[in-house]
Motif scaffolding. Structure first.
Motif, PDB file in Angstrom:
ATOM      1  N   LEU A 178      30.437  43.044  49.197  1.00  0.00           N
ATOM      2  CA  LEU A 178      31.667  42.251  49.186  1.00  0.00           C
ATOM      3  C   LEU A 178      32.562  42.732  50.315  1.00  0.00           C
ATOM      4  CD1 LEU A 178      32.472  42.199  45.360  1.00  0.00           C
ATOM      5  CD2 LEU A 178      31.425  40.393  46.708  1.00  0.00           C
ATOM      6  N   TYR A 179      33.271  41.811  50.931  1.00  0.00           N
ATOM      7  CA  TYR A 179      34.205  42.180  51.991  1.00  0.00           C
ATOM      8  C   TYR A 179      35.455  42.808  51.378  1.00  0.00           C
ATOM      9  CZ  TYR A 179      31.146  39.168  54.734  1.00  0.00           C
ATOM     10  OH  TYR A 179      30.044  38.606  55.327  1.00  0.00           O
ATOM     11  N   PRO A 180      36.192  43.615  52.144  1.00  0.00           N
ATOM     12  CA  PRO A 180      37.392  44.265  51.603  1.00  0.00           C
ATOM     13  C   PRO A 180      38.359  43.244  51.002  1.00  0.00           C
ATOM     14  CG  PRO A 180      36.859  45.162  53.761  1.00  0.00           C
ATOM     15  CD  PRO A 180      35.932  43.995  53.544  1.00  0.00           C
ATOM     16  N   ASP A 181      38.802  43.533  49.775  1.00  0.00           N
ATOM     17  CA  ASP A 181      39.785  42.701  49.060  1.00  0.00           C
ATOM     18  C   ASP A 181      39.281  41.281  48.797  1.00  0.00           C
ATOM     19  OD1 ASP A 181      41.660  44.833  49.160  1.00  0.00           O
ATOM     20  OD2 ASP A 181      42.224  44.244  51.196  1.00  0.00           O
ATOM     21  N   GLU A 182      37.964  41.075  48.895  1.00  0.00           N
ATOM     22  CA  GLU A 182      37.434  39.731  48.666  1.00  0.00           C
ATOM     23  C   GLU A 182      37.407  39.406  47.178  1.00  0.00           C
ATOM     24  OE1 GLU A 182      33.463  37.016  49.612  1.00  0.00           O
ATOM     25  OE2 GLU A 182      33.346  39.203  49.721  1.00  0.00           O
ATOM     26  N   ILE A 183      37.847  38.193  46.845  1.00  0.00           N
ATOM     27  CA  ILE A 183      37.698  37.661  45.486  1.00  0.00           C
ATOM     28  C   ILE A 183      36.872  36.385  45.628  1.00  0.00           C
ATOM     29  CG2 ILE A 183      38.875  36.885  43.400  1.00  0.00           C
ATOM     30  CD1 ILE A 183      41.343  38.405  44.322  1.00  0.00           C
ATOM     31  N   PRO A 184      35.550  36.493  45.517  1.00  0.00           N
ATOM     32  CA  PRO A 184      34.668  35.366  45.854  1.00  0.00           C
ATOM     33  C   PRO A 184      34.624  34.305  44.751  1.00  0.00           C
ATOM     34  CG  PRO A 184      33.370  37.232  45.147  1.00  0.00           C
ATOM     35  CD  PRO A 184      34.785  37.701  45.141  1.00  0.00           C
ATOM     36  N   ILE A 185      35.598  33.410  44.761  1.00  0.00           N
ATOM     37  CA  ILE A 185      35.631  32.320  43.783  1.00  0.00           C
ATOM     38  C   ILE A 185      34.436  31.416  44.029  1.00  0.00           C
ATOM     39  CG2 ILE A 185      36.959  30.355  42.942  1.00  0.00           C
ATOM     40  CD1 ILE A 185      38.284  33.038  42.385  1.00  0.00           C
ATOM     41  N   GLU A 225      38.865  31.547  38.962  1.00  0.00           N
ATOM     42  CA  GLU A 225      40.256  31.843  39.325  1.00  0.00           C
ATOM     43  C   GLU A 225      41.049  32.428  38.163  1.00  0.00           C
ATOM     44  OE1 GLU A 225      42.962  28.393  39.701  1.00  0.00           O
ATOM     45  OE2 GLU A 225      41.166  27.167  39.334  1.00  0.00           O
ATOM     46  N   PHE A 226      40.581  32.252  36.931  1.00  0.00           N
ATOM     47  CA  PHE A 226      41.307  32.755  35.764  1.00  0.00           C
ATOM     48  C   PHE A 226      40.761  34.092  35.270  1.00  0.00           C
ATOM     49  CE2 PHE A 226      41.596  27.982  35.018  1.00  0.00           C
ATOM     50  CZ  PHE A 226      42.819  27.881  35.667  1.00  0.00           C
ATOM     51  N   LEU A 227      39.752  34.626  35.961  1.00  0.00           N
ATOM     52  CA  LEU A 227      39.111  35.868  35.530  1.00  0.00           C
ATOM     53  C   LEU A 227      39.746  37.075  36.208  1.00  0.00           C
ATOM     54  CD1 LEU A 227      35.349  34.809  35.833  1.00  0.00           C
ATOM     55  CD2 LEU A 227      36.682  34.968  33.731  1.00  0.00           C
ATOM     56  N   PRO A 228      39.635  38.261  35.588  1.00  0.00           N
ATOM     57  CA  PRO A 228      40.045  39.480  36.291  1.00  0.00           C
ATOM     58  C   PRO A 228      39.170  39.682  37.526  1.00  0.00           C
ATOM     59  CG  PRO A 228      38.946  40.015  34.225  1.00  0.00           C
ATOM     60  CD  PRO A 228      39.162  38.540  34.217  1.00  0.00           C
ATOM     61  N   THR A 229      39.764  40.235  38.575  1.00  0.00           N
ATOM     62  CA  THR A 229      39.068  40.375  39.861  1.00  0.00           C
ATOM     63  C   THR A 229      37.731  41.080  39.717  1.00  0.00           C
ATOM     64  OG1 THR A 229      41.146  40.383  41.081  1.00  0.00           O
ATOM     65  CG2 THR A 229      39.245  41.375  42.164  1.00  0.00           C
ATOM     66  N   GLU A 230      37.669  42.132  38.907  1.00  0.00           N
ATOM     67  CA  GLU A 230      36.428  42.907  38.819  1.00  0.00           C
ATOM     68  C   GLU A 230      35.284  42.076  38.239  1.00  0.00           C
ATOM     69  OE1 GLU A 230      36.472  45.897  35.365  1.00  0.00           O
ATOM     70  OE2 GLU A 230      38.611  45.516  35.713  1.00  0.00           O
ATOM     71  N   LEU A 231      35.583  41.154  37.318  1.00  0.00           N
ATOM     72  CA  LEU A 231      34.525  40.313  36.765  1.00  0.00           C
ATOM     73  C   LEU A 231      34.086  39.250  37.765  1.00  0.00           C
ATOM     74  CD1 LEU A 231      35.491  39.772  33.000  1.00  0.00           C
ATOM     75  CD2 LEU A 231      34.133  41.592  34.064  1.00  0.00           C
TER      76      LEU A 231
END
Length: 751
Positions: free
Chosen positions: A699-706, A712-718
């Motif tokens: 994963l790229y730094p600070d990436e949140i791969p929706i 979008e409603f999930l915690p980032t780690e999940l």
């Protein structure tokens, strides 16, 4: 007793009325399985083989002998149009025995639904989304509606095997069965199952029952198949090539396109006049563009419009009009469509189907081909591959006809191996976990955290979700006010969650864009994603419209029809292509075989591509020098392994390779400059792949791969874990890198 004699008298009468001389193999096998066992049943046979009747003849016979006291069978179909079509067929069949047939989806009137609620009985046909709405809003009525449910028939099962929609369907069946206190048998129907064992396991998931897959002897079917290639402009690849002699399976053109017409679309225009055909495309945008162009050709030639349009963004009125006109035995229309007419909707006898470019899957190819060839006629499909002619100075990857290779690979994989994509059931369904959590919380009212966890995590789809994962999710949802904790410690839907759950879009788990309804006076035309400013033009329903007003609050666009031609846009349409297809594409470049279905231009273009590949070693080496420090990497990997390789190169290997100017044409090639030699490139990749590759590291730094609808409603780690472990095919990527390293060792001359 024979199967025919075992059927109820009204079923036998129906068979006589249809003038069938004998039962088909699928009908005999299905009856033996349903009458003779208590197992689930998976019926796989070619399109138009009679799977629907095969399943329902024994079911309604049993209902005739012992009528259920509620809805006795649920038929789950993936499309409203398919349900509408099957509704008419089943109603005719069941009318003689007074077995009611109901249908339930967004286009069905409230009066029809109210009658079912008062007198639950017979067979209910429904989409997964409408079944979700039923469980959500009529939770207390479920025992009355389904207290004697005996069967669940899932049509087009293959369409549910590669995403969250299939998981949602299983969740709904499990939830309904628990509430109603029933254990219905599941009957799966499909023409294109790639791995029947895994599909059978999917069908039986969570029930403790086995799935019986009857073995049916089938006769070989005849195909009329062709693939032709066209440059959009300039001289065609086959012009001046008198050495290439092929037969035109379409015969002489029946019409003449206007001068300066797009050659590929002109070819379709020329061969569809006086015929009933389908033209399949791979996106809604292309569907609009192709329809608009073909209609313009009709106008230019001063002839009546003979082209219809059908895709998911059109209003029900437009879709149903196209379906009705195609069903008319005397009509000679051609319909441009996406996958919406790929599944089993009966639109009468078709002359043939055209496919512009190549679909993403063998399954889609077979489904689309299967729309034709009804009533004893050969199945007939014609590929039309279009591309811009490569510029003289174009770099190597741009000179390879990827769609041509893809079309040949899809066909050859089935002809040679009967290969179809296997189910993809190994994802971490965190997006679906959110959806089912909110649905159960909204339908049940206040539940303790433990009770909510028990109801959700006991659904078989979530067997890979840990208790700790679920605690993480619940804490996040409470913090974001999607759930609210009461004074007694129970959980209910919170204010933010209410806004999500109360939207009609909540019922579905497939990805959608925020859509605007397009209207012209009182007529609904369809939907678009991004409305242009007032005065601009949009293309939808095969026509061009000028925007008069945009009501952003109510998501409405008012317009008027005008002349012209503009591109349409509905949202992204990503493809999911299997590694096996890319491998076969590579083989197409390597081998000498000229498939007999290739026409003149396609033969010439393939010959050119093979010559180019020979000189550049593009089919042999995966790393191709383009000059200086620039290289192309042709990994021949499917979508998700390709995605993992991109990240592996940039994140794990980028610094050591000195990568710059990285570009990607998924899933065909990557292009970049680097500071190392090819030998060093493979050495570095092998070293990095030999170590421990933790998917989360890709994963790229600070990436949140929706990626999925409710990410979008999930915690980032999940979200990150779901993408890393469920989407990225690290195993497939790693195997490829190791194979490249071994090949370099075995053939040191390449260094």
């Amino acid at each position: 007793m024979s199967v025919f004699d075992r059927y109820a008298p009204f079923v036998r009468d129906y068979i006589y009325a249809q003038e069938w001389q004998s039962l088909r193999g699928i009908q005999i096998a299905a009856a033996e399985a349903i009458f003779g066992t208590d197992d689930h049943v998976l019926l796989t046979a070619s399109t138009a083989a009679g799977k629907t009747e095969a399943a329902f003849f024994p079911i309604i016979t049993l209902f005739h002998e012992n009528p259920p006291t509620s809805v006795g069978c649920i038929y789950i179909g993936p499309l409203k149009a398919l349900i509408n079509d099957q509704f008419e067929r089943l109603t005719e069949l069941c009318h003689r025995a007074d077995i009611p047939v109901w249908h339930w989806h967004g286009d069905v009137g409230q009066t029809h639904k109210a009658r079912l609620m008062k007198r639950p009985s017979g067979i209910l046909q429904i989409t997964p989304e409408s079944l979700e709405a039923l469980l959500l809003h009529r939770h207390m009525a479920i025992p009355k509606l389904f207290g004697d449910l005996r069967f669940v028939v899932i049509d087009e099962l293959h369409s549910l095997l590669r995403g969250d929609r299939g998981g949602q369907t299983l969740c709904l069946i499990e939830r309904l069965s628990r509430i109603a206190g029933v254990q219905p048998r599941r009957i799966g129907l499909s023409a294109t199952i790639g791995d029947v064992k895994r599909a059978g396991d999917f069908l039986a998931a969570g029930t403790g029952r086995e799935t019986l897959v009857p073995q049916i002897e089938t006769k070989g079917s005849k195909w009329r198949l062709s693939l032709e290639h066209f440059y959009v402009r300039d001289t065609q690849a086959g012009e001046g090539r008198d050495d290439i002699v092929v037969s035109d399976v379409l015969g002489a053109p029946t019409d003449t396109p206007p001068e300066a017409a797009d050659p590929g679309l002109g070819y379709i225009f020329a061969h569809t006049r006086g015929k009933k055909c389908l033209v399949f495309v791979n996106s809604r945008e292309e569907c609009e563009a192709v329809t608009t162009t073909l209609r313009a050709y009709c106008e230019k030639q001063h002839e009546p419009d003979r082209f219809l349009i059908h895709h998911g963004n059109l209003s029900a009125a437009f879709r149903e009009t196209a379906e009705a006109r195609m069903k008319d035995e005397n009509s000679l229309f051609t319909t441009c469509t996406t996958a919406t007419l790929e599944l089993g909707i009966d639109i009468g006898r078709l002359e043939c189907a055209f496919q512009i470019d190549a679909p993403w899957t063998v399954s889609s190819f077979l489904q689309r081909m299967g729309r034709t060839g009804r009533r004893g006629q050969p199945q007939e499909m014609h590929f039309v591959v279009r591309e811009d002619a490569p510029e003289a100075r174009a770099l190597l990857p741009a000179t390879i006809p990827w769609k041509l290779l893809q079309g040949i690979a899809l066909i050859q994989l089935y002809l040679e191996e009967r290969w179809v994509e296997p189910p993809r059931l190994d994802r971490l369904p965190f997006s679906l976990l959110y959806h089912q959590t909110m649905s159960i919380a909204a339908s049940c009212g206040e539940l303790s955290p433990r009770a909510l966890a028990d109801r959700v995590l006991s659904l078989h789809v979530f067997h890979r979700i840990t208790q700790e994962d679920y605690r993480t999710l619940l804490r996040h949802l409470i913090a974001q006010e999607h759930l609210q904790q009461t004074e007694r410690g129970g959980l209910i839907v919170g204010l933010a969650g209410e806004r999500v759950v109360q939207s009609f879009r909540f019922y579905g788990v497939f990805q959608e864009n925020e859509e605007y309804t397009v209207r012209c006076e009182s007529q609904e035309i369809g939907t678009i994603v991004t409305p242009p400013p007032v005065g601009e033009k949009i293309a939808i329903a095969g026509h061009v419209w000028r925007v008069l007003e945009v009501d952003r609050k109510r998501h409405l666009v008012y317009c008027e029809m005008v002349k012209g031609n503009v591109p349409a846009y509905f949202g992204e349409c990503p493809g999911d292509i299997h590694t096996r297809i890319l491998e076969r594409m590579r083989q197409v470049l390597r081998e000498e075989l000229i498939p007999p279905y290739l026409l003149k231009n396609a033969v010439a273009r393939l010959t050119q591509a093979r010559e180019t590949a020979r000189h550049s070693r593009a089919a042999e080496d995966v790393l191709i020098p383009l000059g200086g420090e620039m290289y192309a990497l042709l990994p021949w990997l499917g979508s998700y392994a390709f995605l993992a390789l991109e990240r592996f190169l940039r994140i794990r290997c980028g610094a050591r390779l000195g990568l710059r100017g990285f570009e990607s044409m998924r899933p065909y090639f990557m292009q970049f400059t680097m500071k190392v030699t090819p030998t060093e490139f493979f050495h570095i990749l092998a070293e990095e792949a030999a170590g421990n590759i933790e998917p989360m590291e890709l994963l790229y730094p600070d990436e949140i791969p929706i990626f999925d609808k409710y990410d979008e409603f999930l915690p980032t780690e999940l979200v990150q874990r779901g993408f890393a472990y469920g989407i990225l095919d690290v195993k497939g990527m790693r195997a490829a890198v190791c194979a490249w390293s071994k090949a370099r060792i075995d053939s040191p001359a390449r260094s």
